[in-house]
Design an enzyme around this catalytic site. Structure first.
Site, PDB file in Angstrom:
ATOM      1  N   CYS A 189     166.687  41.808  41.725  1.00  0.00           N
ATOM      2  CA  CYS A 189     168.088  42.800  41.274  1.00  0.00           C
ATOM      3  C   CYS A 189     168.863  43.348  42.258  1.00  0.00           C
ATOM      4  O   CYS A 189     168.280  43.316  43.488  1.00  0.00           O
ATOM      5  CB  CYS A 189     167.246  43.933  40.475  1.00  0.00           C
ATOM      6  SG  CYS A 189     166.030  45.005  41.170  1.00  0.00           S
ATOM      7  N   THR A 204     163.126  44.207  43.979  1.00  0.00           N
ATOM      8  CA  THR A 204     164.535  44.710  44.264  1.00  0.00           C
ATOM      9  C   THR A 204     165.065  43.926  45.567  1.00  0.00           C
ATOM     10  O   THR A 204     164.352  43.474  46.529  1.00  0.00           O
ATOM     11  CB  THR A 204     164.199  46.182  45.001  1.00  0.00           C
ATOM     12  OG1 THR A 204     163.314  46.372  46.135  1.00  0.00           O
ATOM     13  CG2 THR A 204     163.444  47.340  44.051  1.00  0.00           C
ATOM     14  N   ASP A 205     166.310  44.084  45.450  1.00  0.00           N
ATOM     15  CA  ASP A 205     166.984  43.780  46.861  1.00  0.00           C
ATOM     16  C   ASP A 205     166.375  44.942  47.792  1.00  0.00           C
ATOM     17  O   ASP A 205     166.309  45.874  47.512  1.00  0.00           O
ATOM     18  CB  ASP A 205     168.607  43.823  46.873  1.00  0.00           C
ATOM     19  CG  ASP A 205     169.091  42.914  47.835  1.00  0.00           C
ATOM     20  OD1 ASP A 205     168.496  42.935  49.181  1.00  0.00           O
ATOM     21  OD2 ASP A 205     170.393  42.506  47.723  1.00  0.00           O
ATOM     22  N   TRP A 206     166.640  44.874  49.237  1.00  0.00           N
ATOM     23  CA  TRP A 206     165.923  45.537  50.112  1.00  0.00           C
ATOM     24  C   TRP A 206     166.499  47.055  50.067  1.00  0.00           C
ATOM     25  O   TRP A 206     167.852  47.195  50.251  1.00  0.00           O
ATOM     26  CB  TRP A 206     166.147  44.943  51.500  1.00  0.00           C
ATOM     27  CG  TRP A 206     164.842  44.128  51.752  1.00  0.00           C
ATOM     28  CD1 TRP A 206     164.036  44.048  52.791  1.00  0.00           C
ATOM     29  CD2 TRP A 206     164.182  42.883  51.017  1.00  0.00           C
ATOM     30  NE1 TRP A 206     163.039  43.045  52.903  1.00  0.00           N
ATOM     31  CE2 TRP A 206     163.160  42.612  51.620  1.00  0.00           C
ATOM     32  CE3 TRP A 206     164.513  42.659  49.427  1.00  0.00           C
ATOM     33  CZ2 TRP A 206     162.257  41.584  51.066  1.00  0.00           C
ATOM     34  CZ3 TRP A 206     163.680  41.619  49.116  1.00  0.00           C
ATOM     35  CH2 TRP A 206     162.647  41.055  49.916  1.00  0.00           C
ATOM     36  N   GLY A 208     166.896  48.733  47.522  1.00  0.00           N
ATOM     37  CA  GLY A 208     167.632  48.768  46.159  1.00  0.00           C
ATOM     38  C   GLY A 208     166.990  49.791  45.021  1.00  0.00           C
ATOM     39  O   GLY A 208     167.348  49.563  43.967  1.00  0.00           O
TER      40      GLY A 208
END
Length: 799
Positions: A254, A287-289, A291
């Protein structure tokens, strides 16, 4: 536009006290209700070929303690490996943990690996089998290095914002082309047992405000909200993700942005509704890092794993949320089951799968897994991939191919190897990854503020050497870098050619230019994660081309571009005889361009985006900014709907410089014999069960289109036959098929396109299903979005 989109006007807001300049919106609750709530998060059931993996996963998760299940859902710090994300082992149950690692064009933060062509280069190849083979070989290296999840491919950004800094990581500015090539990449990579993380879900189309920031008043400015209507979401931005899911993708990442004012990693509509319900996703969402922006809310909305850690919102707090009933235990069980099922689905429980991060030492001097055996097998794919992503857009008087020139002059900073070419590991990192930091001080100091729009169209150039990959987490470094000048010198040795060069910014070799058989000018257009580009051309590069072309009557321009690059200042210059969009070829860059310039290989690439003549040609040239009264909650309104890139140009009657799908060859092709089957008495809506990728009958082939392509020239070459469809009520035409065929001179080949129910349907926002309409559909076949010599009508009757 945001206000108009939701039926409001500034006048009305003023009456309500919300439109006055002094009124501040200080809470996100102002926007609540725009992104529909979809709860609960559906449990994965293991549809289709996932059934066996789910059975194993359910049994293993049943043996886990609450803490063990919890620990699967977030990353931990690790000094034993340079994996960018690590899930800890559960040793008593034989689960070894997971390593998640960038990047989209090869293993990042590692040495003894290859640097493959970037996503935009794959898009320019228009070659499905090559995309598959690239994925296969690349994933072999991820596997050897002990990586469980490769963070790619990228299908968002999809090029909606022309100056987006990450467009080079994606495939194309078209959902069909993006989806088709991403699906092949997924199949190739997961064929090696490596989980693909298809990203970034969803509507991630600009870098400005991608993450929350703090303004001068110490107030939090939230991430930009991509405001997308239901029809546009399905027909454009969700489309390539759906293709990747149908191909079996095990993970979805995401994105940072908000979607309709709800953060992507806690958006219940997109995660629970679209992804896990409508598209039947069996895998897990990460998640994106950094995020993640909530704990309980994100879990209930469908998030399964937080990276790089989850201590801020989950950790021990998450077990407490389970115990006090804030999150049902069934949600945690589903999170753990999805993660373990994906691990089983790819066969990573096998004793032959390398241990976590075994080839990814935290210290570069530590033990390594060398992929030399894999490199030998991958070499043809590395080279052919580099070759096929080059697009020839101008070639007057047969200036190319070069014919054993006596004197060849080379100009431009992009011709030589960079001053630094090092793997970006944890002990040797730099701000822009892998030695491609532009040397200009203003770029490193530029922040995500509105002042960026006031910068001139300069300084988006990598002055320190040739550009083979963009900047940021999508980049990696290979075992070597073949620079153009090096490859041209090798060819000069073989042909007894004299090569002279000046790679400075202001060459003054007028006599050499006049005497040269050809002058090659190498320029580039740099882009990186974290910053949007300041434009699509720069005056330094344009001035260099103009200076050389003023004296040299055979000036050939080669552009290594990390995104759309306009060429208006020299496209019609009579002394500029050839122009090549060289994109980002990876480690074999120089060898590939030399082979093409001399005609050892033929150009076969096509543009995966439209090159316009003016900034105003594009519906979303710049990123969006925060304006009153939304300073703390930036809004980006996708009011152009599905009319992105060439579909916008078609709808508005805008003549591009070079259209989507365009590309020249050293030979010529002709199209004939168009045949299309008809459809009579088919259901208007799909009715099949949902498996991963959506309702199964969406993928039924209902129309077959065939045509003949003939090579009418004197040289063997490959043509990309492109099929466009004019769906009633939709864009003038949209890509719905392509077939790349290599044909010997004087020979012909049949191309065949299979159109699915989804290909011919539109999204019905009332029925919430794909709708196949009765009516007449225009069918176009040719070599680009505007060169379509074959046309006919398809009649469909539904019941």
């Amino acid at each position: 536009m945001f206000l108009e989109k939701f039926g409001l006007t500034l006048a009305v807001l003023s009456l309500c006290g919300l439109g006055h300049a002094e009124t501040d919106i200080t809470s996100d609750t102002y926007f609540y209700g725009e992104s529909p709530a979809v709860y609960p998060s559906p449990n994965g059931t293991g549809t289709g070929d996932w059934a066996a993996a789910y059975k194993k996963a359910t049994a293993l998760v049943a043996q886990m303690t609450l803490e063990e299940k919890n620990n699967l859902t977030f990353g931990i710090d690790s000094t034993s490996t340079s994996c960018v994300g690590v899930i800890g082992a559960i040793e008593r149950l034989g689960f070894p943990g997971m390593c998640l690692q960038d990047a989209g064009n090869g293993v990042r933060m590692a040495d003894f690996v290859n640097s493959y062509p970037s996503g935009i280069h794959v898009g320019a190849s228009w070659n499905k089998s090559l995309a598959h083979d690239r994925g296969w070989h690349m994933a072999g290296e991820f596997r050897t290095k002990g990586v469980n999840v490769a963070l790619g491919p990228v299908v968002a950004p999809m090029g909606r914002t022309t100056t987006d800094g990450r467009n080079w990581e994606g495939v194309a500015s078209d959902p069909y082309l993006s989806g088709a090539l991403a699906a092949q990449t997924v199949e190739g990579m997961q064929g090696q047992g490596v989980i693909t993380s298809v990203k970034h879900f969803i509507g991630y189309e600009q870098e400005l405000y991608r993450n929350p920031t703090t303004n001068s008043d110490n107030q939090t400015v939230e991430s930009v909200s991509s405001n997308i209507d239901d029809k546009t979401m399905h027909e454009a931005y969700l489309w390539p993700f759906q293709d990747a899911l149908k191909a079996g993708a095990g993970n979805i990442m995401c994105s940072y942005n908000r979607i309709n004012n709800s953060y992507a990693c806690q958006n219940s509509k997109t995660l629970n509704g679209l992804l896990k319900t409508e598209l039947g996703f069996n895998g897990f969402v990460v998640t994106d890092w950094y995020g993640q922006h909530s704990g309980v809310g994100a879990a209930l909305a469908g998030l399964d794993m937080a990276m790089p850690t989850g201590e801020t919102f989950w950790g021990t707090s998450f077990t407490e949320a389970i115990k006090n009933g804030s999150v049902p235990l069934s949600r945690l069980d589903d999170m753990a089951t999805r993660i373990i099922a994906t691990w089983y689905q790819m066969g990573q429980d096998s004793s032959t799968y390398p241990s976590l991060g075994v080839g990814m030492p935290y210290n570069i001097s530590g033990p390594h897994k060398i992929v030399s055996a894999l490199t030998k097998e991958a070499k043809p794919t590395l080279f052919e991939g580099a070759v096929e992503g080059h697009v020839l857009v101008k070639n007057v008087n047969n200036s190319l191919p070069l014919k054993s020139p006596k004197l060849l002059s080379v100009f431009g900073w992009d011709a030589t190897a960079p001053s630094q070419y090092m793997p970006s590991n944890v002990l040797a990192t730099d701000a822009w990854e892998d030695g491609y930091e532009p040397v200009l001080s203003w770029l490193s100091a530029m922040s995500e503020t509105s002042e960026i729009i006031n910068e001139p169209y300069d300084f988006q150039v990598a002055f320190n050497g040739t550009l083979s990959v963009g900047g940021g987490s999508g980049a990696n470094a290979g075992p070597y870098l073949s620079a153009p000048l090096d490859a041209l010198q090798q060819r000069a040795y073989e042909d007894n050619t004299v090569v002279m060069w000046d790679t400075g910014a202001n060459p003054d070799l007028l006599g050499v230019m006049e005497a040269s058989d050809a002058c090659l000018v190498f320029i580039n257009a740099f882009a990186t994660e974290g910053l949007d580009r300041s434009g699509t051309y720069d005056s330094y590069s344009d001035a260099l081309v103009a200076k050389v072309a003023k004296t040299c009557p055979n000036t050939i321009v080669i552009i290594h571009n990390a995104g759309t690059r306009m060429v208006e200042s020299f496209a019609e210059n009579p002394n500029v005889t050839a122009i090549v969009f060289a994109h980002l070829p990876g480690q074999d860059s120089g060898r590939a361009i030399a082979s093409l310039l001399y005609g050892d290989d033929n150009f076969s690439g096509k543009l995966p985006y439209t090159v316009g003549k003016n900034e105003s040609d594009y519906p979303a040239y710049w990123h969006d900014y925060a304006v009153k009264p939304f300073e703390l909650f930036p809004q980006s309104n996708f009011t152009e709907g599905v009319l992105t890139d060439y579909k916008w140009f078609d709808a508005k009657g805008i003549a591009p410089r070079y259209e989507f799908g365009f590309g020249l060859s050293y030979t010529t092709f002709a199209f004939s014999g168009l045949k299309v089957s008809s459809v009579d008495g088919i259901a208007a809506y799909p009715s099949g069960v949902i498996e991963q990728g959506g309702q199964v009958d969406l993928w039924d082939s209902i129309v077959k289109v065939t045509a003949t392509v003939e090579n009418t020239g004197s040289k063997s070459g490959a043509e990309v036959a492109q099929l466009y469809v004019g769906i009633p009520g939709g864009p003038v035409r949209q890509l719905r098929g392509f077939d790349k065929v290599k044909i010997a001179a004087g020979k012909s080949a049949e191309v065949s396109f299979s159109l699915t129910r989804r290909d011919l349907s539109t999204w019905d926002v009332t029925a919430q299903k794909w709708h196949l309409q009765s009516g007449e559909y225009k069918i176009y076949v040719g070599s680009s979005s505007r060169d379509l010599p074959l046309t006919t009508t398809l009649k469909i009757t539904t019941n």
